[in-house]
Design a protein around this motif. Structure first.
Motif, PDB file in Angstrom:
ATOM      1  N   THR A  30      62.647  58.033  61.101  1.00  0.00           N
ATOM      2  CA  THR A  30      64.023  59.400  62.043  1.00  0.00           C
ATOM      3  C   THR A  30      63.467  58.218  63.576  1.00  0.00           C
ATOM      4  OG1 THR A  30      63.477  61.100  60.718  1.00  0.00           O
ATOM      5  CG2 THR A  30      64.963  61.326  63.099  1.00  0.00           C
ATOM      6  N   GLU A  31      61.957  58.512  63.557  1.00  0.00           N
ATOM      7  CA  GLU A  31      61.118  57.729  64.720  1.00  0.00           C
ATOM      8  C   GLU A  31      61.709  56.424  65.347  1.00  0.00           C
ATOM      9  OE1 GLU A  31      59.892  59.959  62.623  1.00  0.00           O
ATOM     10  OE2 GLU A  31      58.644  60.490  63.199  1.00  0.00           O
ATOM     11  N   THR A  32      61.802  55.226  63.832  1.00  0.00           N
ATOM     12  CA  THR A  32      62.344  53.652  63.874  1.00  0.00           C
ATOM     13  C   THR A  32      63.396  53.657  64.390  1.00  0.00           C
ATOM     14  OG1 THR A  32      62.872  53.835  61.513  1.00  0.00           O
ATOM     15  CG2 THR A  32      60.923  53.292  62.802  1.00  0.00           C
ATOM     16  N   PRO A  37      59.024  70.194  62.473  1.00  0.00           N
ATOM     17  CA  PRO A  37      59.615  68.947  62.794  1.00  0.00           C
ATOM     18  C   PRO A  37      59.611  68.362  63.955  1.00  0.00           C
ATOM     19  CG  PRO A  37      60.887  70.109  61.578  1.00  0.00           C
ATOM     20  CD  PRO A  37      59.649  71.094  61.647  1.00  0.00           C
ATOM     21  N   LYS A  38      60.302  66.976  64.995  1.00  0.00           N
ATOM     22  CA  LYS A  38      59.580  66.585  65.606  1.00  0.00           C
ATOM     23  C   LYS A  38      61.311  66.417  66.500  1.00  0.00           C
ATOM     24  CE  LYS A  38      57.006  63.842  64.299  1.00  0.00           C
ATOM     25  NZ  LYS A  38      56.099  64.191  62.886  1.00  0.00           N
ATOM     26  N   GLY A  39      62.030  66.692  67.428  1.00  0.00           N
ATOM     27  CA  GLY A  39      63.136  66.974  67.912  1.00  0.00           C
ATOM     28  C   GLY A  39      62.633  64.849  68.602  1.00  0.00           C
ATOM     29  N   GLY A  67      52.669  55.995  51.298  1.00  0.00           N
ATOM     30  CA  GLY A  67      53.215  57.204  51.355  1.00  0.00           C
ATOM     31  C   GLY A  67      52.098  58.081  52.581  1.00  0.00           C
ATOM     32  N   ARG A  68      52.281  58.967  52.996  1.00  0.00           N
ATOM     33  CA  ARG A  68      51.282  59.639  54.518  1.00  0.00           C
ATOM     34  C   ARG A  68      50.267  59.247  54.328  1.00  0.00           C
ATOM     35  NH1 ARG A  68      56.151  61.662  56.774  1.00  0.00           N
ATOM     36  NH2 ARG A  68      57.940  61.999  54.704  1.00  0.00           N
ATOM     37  N   ILE A  69      49.188  58.796  55.082  1.00  0.00           N
ATOM     38  CA  ILE A  69      48.028  59.115  56.123  1.00  0.00           C
ATOM     39  C   ILE A  69      47.139  60.078  55.383  1.00  0.00           C
ATOM     40  CG2 ILE A  69      46.114  58.883  57.574  1.00  0.00           C
ATOM     41  CD1 ILE A  69      47.138  56.030  56.636  1.00  0.00           C
TER      42      ILE A  69
HETATM   43 MG    MG Z   1      57.491  61.665  59.671  1.00  0.00          MG
END
Ligand code: MG
Ligand code: ATP
Length: 683
Positions: A451-453, A306-308, A549-551
């Motif tokens: 989460t990032e957006t 996971p990224k914070g 979906g995910r690349i």
């Molecule tokens: Mg992601």
């Protein structure tokens, strides 16, 4: 890429009742607003900023950024120099406007007998008490505060109190293991924790305080001392699940409370109630720069560690508020219910901040969709006359398994907008949501975001957008969508490629906490000049965006590129199939072949005939080359705590490799072992 897709031809016009009073009521209006938001973001967002309180009444330096890593470090700034506070905008603004008596939240406990509500004015005074207490214990602007709580009012109070004094919240889903909690506390360098003693989820008891104690011990051995733990005594005020058994005779459930023992370390632990109730219920806000940090939050860990993600105050506030208003067509009088846990970004933006910034009334739900019965969501919708409802495809697919009956038992005719988020939604599930839950009269909004957006980035607008089942439709205001091929060339018109955004929007993340390098590498390295989402998408002939979906999860069979969504949607069309996950397995001739895991509806059998049906379905929907080589019955699928299928783990199972990588965010790790043990004989 060739793609047979009947859903593309299916179009649902905005329901009349919704279009009638929509903030955006036609595609023409949408296009005009979108155009302005891209061409002149300053003009567009400064109008919106005027609806909020900025202390110095200026909009600062509106908008500066670098998206091109070849030209220097990546940075994004909105309204730097403007001073504001999100808690003030969520609470004080409404109370000062005389709306303090409006209900902010109806709280619905795990047990249907446990219910209450809180007004904006009450919320404000509780937030101030907690803020004052935290200040008295030395918590200051910029300090990180970890929060580990269930879906209770105090979780909202905690985050707003932290935001009020300019500290940075780091919310960890109440149910993550001690290891995960410790990782997040250490990464944030948090010295203060706000938690609860425990929670019932259905029949399951989660000993939050015990887990927190263990996490704090681990933190200590890693050099981070949590010096203060404020504990909400929640267990003493809720009903024990066993008491429900008394309802058979039609009498109300007998309240049996639960004597939940916790160990107490008086050097660190304080009781929430005692600590905060004696504090003053007035607390001045700390005015922050728009670009000061508001919170950090970890991604779900579907694709790796996971990224914070770090979000800042001003831009996030404008974006959460605006997306909430438009995507759900929010109006005063609505009752809104989002089923996401506040521990995920959906809960941050669309349980707490978005609704409160709009002065909305919401339902805060502690429990699970299937307890004490499979109609719990619908019962709640009936009780509060919910008009806007927001949930995840995983919940819809789960509830679909039980058929239409549980929905039909309740009056859900108040529903006007039905949202979904988290994964691509299969047309099958979309249509069920529309027909059975919405009775054909509600607008479905499939909101794509991360989460990032910070907020929705691709979504229909309920009163304006004609929708297609399974498509997130069009970009939100401020989002400049672009599809790129592997070489970074832009795909114009119809086609499929990497989903990227060409320019920043107010609510986007600013960094990975303490690791700006990871931020740049993850999102800006591959295509300089663009924010790379990591997802793939297709644009159809009418310009609709279909997130595929995910690349990382793309399938390449005999030179044909396939997305997981495409294969899984075909499988789910088979009557008996409830849920499916497709992954690639290396193949000597085809390069890769398809290995699919399928979950069946209640009572269905995994027969040879069914296997043949499934293979045929994929052949006929996509093409003969796409026929799966392996089909495995899966009693459950490995999912993140936020309900997303973790396909990277399934890829390992498909090749018989036990090296699963980081699986700390899995909801139920035992599923992995079970699937591994039951690989088909030919695999
Ligand atoms: Mg992601
Ligand atoms: P990690 O980044 O750690 O792998 P994650 O991407 O699952 O975890 P989130 O930020 O919670 O963490 O999820 C965002 C992702 O969820 C998107 O990138 C996309 O893959 C998926 N997603 C969310 N909403 C939708 C939607 N409406 N349609 C399709 N996919 C969606």
């Amino acid at each position: 890429m060739a793609m047979a897709n009947s859903a593309e031809e299916l179009v649902f016009n905005p329901p009349e009742l919704v279009a009638k009073n929509a903030h955006c009521s036609s595609m023409e209006q949408y296009r005009e607003m979108h155009k302005e938001s891209i061409k002149d973001p300053e003009a567009f967002w400064s109008k919106i900023a005027k609806e909020f309180h900025f202390e110095n009444n200026s909009v600062g330096k509106f908008f500066e950024y670098n998206f091109d890593i070849t030209k220097g470090p990546i940075f994004i700034q909105w309204m730097k120099g403007s001073r504001t506070n999100i808690c003030y905008n969520c609470l004080d603004r409404h109370v000062l406007a005389g709306k303090g008596d409006a209900i902010a939240f109806y709280w619905e406990g795990n047990d249907p007998a446990d219910r209450n509500s809180v007004t904006y004015a009450e919320l404000l005074s509780e937030v101030c008490q907690v803020a004052n207490f935290l200040k008295s214990r030395g918590v200051a602007a910029g300090d990180r505060v970890a929060i580990y709580m269930p879906m209770i009012k105090e979780l909202v109070v905690a985050m707003l109190a932290v935001a009020r004094i300019g500290a940075v919240h780091n919310i960890v889903f109440g149910g993550y293991s001690a290891d995960s909690l410790c990782d997040r506390i250490v990464d944030a360098g948090a010295e203060v924790l706000l938690c609860a003693d425990g929670v019932w989820r259905g029949n399951k008891l989660v000993h939050l305080k015990e887990i927190a104690d263990e996490a704090m011990k681990m933190c200590s051995s890693r050099g981070v001392e949590v010096r203060l733990n404020v504990v909400v005594r929640h267990m003493t005020r809720v009903t024990h699940p066993a008491s429900l058994h008394d309802t058979s005779n039609g009498h109300p459930a007998k309240k049996t409370h639960f004597d939940h023992q916790v160990t107490w370390n008086s050097d660190v632990d304080v009781d929430w109630e005692t600590a905060t109730s004696s504090s003053s219920s007035e607390c001045p806000v700390v005015w922050l720069d728009s670009e000061d940090p508001l919170f950090m939050l970890y991604t779900s860990g579907s694709t790796g560690k996971p990224k914070g993600v770090l979000h800042t105050v001003g831009g996030y506030m404008l974006y959460a508020a605006t997306t909430f208003k438009y995507s759900f067509n929010y109006h005063p009088g609505d009752v809104y219910f989002c089923t996401a846990d506040i521990g995920w970004i959906t809960g941050h933006s669309y349980v707490t901040y978005g609704p409160l910034l709009n002065g909305a009334t919401s339902v805060l739900f502690e429990g699970v969709p299937t307890y004490p019965h499979t109609g719990r969501f619908w019962e709640i919708i009936e009780r509060y006359k919910v008009s806007k409802f927001y949930t995840a495809p995983t919940a819809i697919r789960t509830l679909m398994k039980y058929g239409d009956e549980p929905v039909k038992k309740f009056d859900v005719s108040s529903l006007r907008v039905l949202g979904t988020v988290g994964e691509p939604i299969n047309p099958e599930a979309w249509l069920w949501y529309h027909r059975v839950v919405g009775g054909g009269n509600a607008a479905i909004v499939d909101t794509f975001w991360q989460t990032e957006t910070g907020g929705h980035v691709i979504t229909p607008l309920p009163g304006a957008t004609p929708t297609k089942p399974g498509s997130a439709c069009f970009p939100f205001f401020g989002i400049s969508v672009c599809l790129l091929d592997e070489a970074g060339e832009e795909i114009e018109g119809e086609g499929e490629g990497y989903l990227v955004f060409r320019q920043p929007w107010p609510g986007m993340m600013r960094s990975v906490y303490n690791n700006h390098q990871r931020f740049q590498e993850t999102y800006f390295q591959k295509f300089p000049g663009f924010y790379t989402t990591g997802d793939g998408a297709r644009r159809d002939k009418d310009g609709y965006i279909w997130v595929t979906g995910r690349i990382d999860d793309m399938l390449n069979v005999s030179g044909h590129l396939l997305s997981t969504a495409q294969v899984e949607s075909a499988l789910v069309e088979v009557e008996q199939v409830a849920e499916a996950a497709a992954v690639a397995r290396p193949h000597p001739v085809k390069g890769e072949c398809l290995y699919c895991f399928v979950t069946l509806k209640q009572g269905e059998k995994f027969t040879e005939e069914l296997v043949a049906d499934m293979k045929n379905k994929v052949r006929s929907k996509i093409g003969p080359f796409a026929q799966p080589d392996y089909l495995q019955l899966a009693p459950g699928l490995p999912k993140t705590r936020s309900g997303k299928i973790m396909r990277r783990v399934l890829r390992k199972i498909a090749v018989g490799d036990r090296d699963f990588g980081d699986i700390t965010t899995l909801a139920d790790p035992t599923v992995v072992e079970l699937l591994f043990e039951n690989r088909p004989a030919n695999a």
